[in-house]
Write an enzyme that holds these catalytic residues in place. Structure first.
Site, mmCIF file in Angstrom:
data_model
loop_
_atom_site.group_PDB
_atom_site.id
_atom_site.type_symbol
_atom_site.label_atom_id
_atom_site.label_comp_id
_atom_site.label_asym_id
_atom_site.label_seq_id
_atom_site.Cartn_x
_atom_site.Cartn_y
_atom_site.Cartn_z
ATOM 1 N N LEU A 228 0.887 -1.099 -0.068
ATOM 2 C CA LEU A 228 -0.096 -0.173 -0.007
ATOM 3 C C LEU A 228 0.436 1.291 0.294
ATOM 4 O O LEU A 228 1.779 1.485 1.247
ATOM 5 C CB LEU A 228 -0.948 -0.247 1.073
ATOM 6 C CG LEU A 228 -2.099 1.164 1.492
ATOM 7 C CD1 LEU A 228 -2.845 0.922 0.466
ATOM 8 C CD2 LEU A 228 -2.687 1.023 2.832
ATOM 9 N N ASP A 229 0.187 1.995 -1.182
ATOM 10 C CA ASP A 229 2.023 3.260 -1.369
ATOM 11 C C ASP A 229 2.786 3.415 -1.422
ATOM 12 O O ASP A 229 3.092 4.645 -0.816
ATOM 13 C CB ASP A 229 0.990 4.739 0.457
ATOM 14 C CG ASP A 229 -0.256 4.548 -0.143
ATOM 15 O OD1 ASP A 229 -0.996 5.055 -1.065
ATOM 16 O OD2 ASP A 229 -1.379 4.692 0.831
ATOM 17 N N GLU A 230 2.900 1.936 -1.582
ATOM 18 C CA GLU A 230 4.583 2.343 -1.638
ATOM 19 C C GLU A 230 5.278 1.806 -3.231
ATOM 20 O O GLU A 230 6.631 1.120 -3.506
ATOM 21 C CB GLU A 230 5.163 0.971 -0.552
ATOM 22 C CG GLU A 230 4.912 1.121 0.099
ATOM 23 C CD GLU A 230 5.349 0.453 1.601
ATOM 24 O OE1 GLU A 230 6.262 -0.439 1.745
ATOM 25 O OE2 GLU A 230 5.019 0.382 3.533
#
Length: 285
Positions: A228-230
């Protein structure tokens, strides 16, 4: 007489003779190179290249001519007609600043993509979609079970297939995509969020940052992965602030930067300027 334009982008293990071989094939096909960018990554011994060229040949014939060379050099590659617009599916929840900005940019010709559909888990922006003559699909998820989430994603997949979607954009879509969908959309889905992560997670990140007295705020556009979000970062925007700014002002500045960073990332992807390099990207601007 103006000839059709094409874009060739590729990456492969670095070795001598790549540029010579690539340009040789284009010359054999009557290609005239307009722009060329290349980058060698010494850390991973990998080579990246983007060429925009003119040619009278058909796209399929060019792809067939280039395929043997690509196999020889072990290339990840794509050759497309420059005139073809990327077809983008927008996903949105209850924050509409990115959605509204993207629709306006497309309407005014400042973002050269097509948006054949919008999907949301809320109904807030159906009138905005209608004002741009874009079909709006409401797939609610309030209190959804795992089975309902899977069914909702199946509907999203149907919209993608029905509209021949090339790129999915999470324009402040506040739902986590399944690992399976993330995998299927590898390099074909872009997300936008504030750049405080992982420092300020959860609700009201700008208020959290205000309490910590931050001096820089920003926004990050990246490819979607199951982490997530990486995902690999495509573009970032930053702004310097000081003690005089209120949390509400930080939110406003942050949303402006989210719009700018996301629009740039989409445009660069649509122009085939972004190449994946593991957890990073190479962006030929």
């Amino acid at each position: 007489m103006t000839m059709p334009r094409f874009v060739l982008k590729l990456s492969c293990p670095d070795r001598a003779g790549i540029v010579h071989a690539v340009t040789g094939v284009l010359l054999q096909q009557g290609g005239n190179i307009v722009t060329s960018h290349q980058h060698g990554d010494p850390d991973h011994a990998r080579f990246f290249m983007r060429i925009e060229f003119e040619a009278q040949a058909e796209e399929g014939a060019l792809q067939a001519a280039f395929a043997p060379l690509a196999a020889q050099f072990g290339m990840d590659w794509e050759l497309v007609a420059r005139a073809r617009k990327t077809r983008v599916l927008l996903l949105v929840s209850k924050l509409g600043h990115c959605l509204n900005d993207l629709l306006f940019r497309v309407q005014t010709g400042h973002l050269n993509v097509e948006i054949p559909a919008i999907v949301s888990n809320h109904r807030d922006f159906y009138q905005l979609a209608a004002s741009h003559n874009i079909p709006f699909h409401h797939f609610p998820l309030l209190g959804a079970t795992d089975a309902q989430k899977a069914a909702q994603e199946a509907k999203i997949r149907e919209v993608m297939a029905d509209n021949d979607i090339d790129l999915v954009v999470l324009a402040r879509y506040m739902q986590i995509l399944s690992p399976e969908l993330c995998r299927d959309l590898s390099g074909k889905a872009i997300n936008i969020h504030h750049s405080f992560l992982p420092s300020f997670k959860g609700a009201k990140p700008y208020h959290q940052a205000y309490e910590r007295g931050v001096k820089l705020i920003g926004a990050t556009a990246h490819y979607v992965t199951s982490d997530l979000d990486e995902g690999p970062i495509i573009e970032q925007e930053v702004a310097r602030i000081d003690h005089s700014y209120t949390p509400e002002q930080l939110v406003g500045i942050g949303r402006d930067m989210e719009c700018v960073a996301l629009a740039r990332a989409i445009q660069w992807h649509a122009e085939h300027r972004v190449l994946l390099n593991g957890n990073r990207t190479v962006v030929f601007r």
